[in-house]
Design a protein around this motif. Structure first.
Motif: not given
Length: 223
Positions: A171, A173, A190, A192-194, A197, A199-200
């Motif tokens: 991941n 950021w 969790e 959140s990553r930007n 990611n 998960k995506d």
């Protein structure tokens, strides 16, 4: 359907949830790697990368390679097993860390975080601090590679830099995570990553790299 077939043929598998999966690199080469596609193009004035991996290599190897059109070591993690040292590059400028009793032969969680005022590496929850890189940034349009070090923008791979091992939960950021954020990541909470990611994930496999199931040997219950 045509668009999906083009993506499948090229190896770009769209937005894929990679939870409970890993990338496996079976042997050293100059032709096997994974390219990750960033959700943000930069430039970045802060950044953090976290991931889990292991390798039994006794020679040096690259863990994570981000290159830009102007800096091939835009954000680079490179390990030397013989001296148990990790070099962390930002915009072609590096700091070295003596990892003391840590090594990567077992599954390891690592985070590397950077801003203009501070730089740090966390290994299984243990923090190794360092100075920042004033007046530096990571320019736009990064190419992110797992399995090789980029000596040129998107290429220049050398056998001695490649990895044999497995990677998961990668991941990134566009900010320097706080200590509490990093502790949350290690605890399985969790964050959140930007930029990247897991998960995506958008990625492209090249050469002898496989996707396998991942079972965490040290599972954490989120708190």
């Amino acid at each position: 359907m045509l668009v999906w077939m083009i993506l499948w043929i090229s190896g770009v598998l769209g937005q894929t949830d990679m939870m409970e999966k890993l990338f496996a690199f079976r042997k050293r080469s100059t032709t096997s790697y994974v390219r990750l596609y960033a959700e943000l193009s930069g430039p970045f004035v802060e950044a953090t990368v976290c991931m889990r991996f292991h390798s039994n290599l006794t020679q040096s190897y690259c863990i994570f390679s981000l290159a830009t059109p102007t800096k091939h070591d835009g954000f680079l993690l490179y390990y030397y097993p013989e001296s148990n040292a990790l070099n962390f590059y930002v915009s072609n400028t590096h700091l070295g860390y003596d990892l003391q009793d840590n090594n990567f032969t077992e599954w390891t969680s690592i985070c590397a975080t950077w801003s203009s005022t501070a730089r740090a590496v966390w290994v299984d929850g243990k923090k190794y601090s360092g100075s920042g890189t004033p007046n530096k940034d990571i320019s736009a349009d990064p190419i992110i590679i797992l399995g090789q070090q980029q000596d040129t923008y998107g290429g220049g791979f050398q056998l001695q830099d490649s990895i044999v091992g497995e990677m998961t939960d990668v991941n990134m950021w566009d900010k320097a995570l706080t200590d509490d954020n990093v502790i949350d990541y290690f605890a399985g909470n969790e964050v959140s990553r930007n930029v990247i990611n897991w998960k995506d994930l958008r990625y492209n496999l090249t050469g002898d790299v496989s996707i396998r199931p991942y079972v965490d040997p040290y599972p954490c219950e989120p708190v």
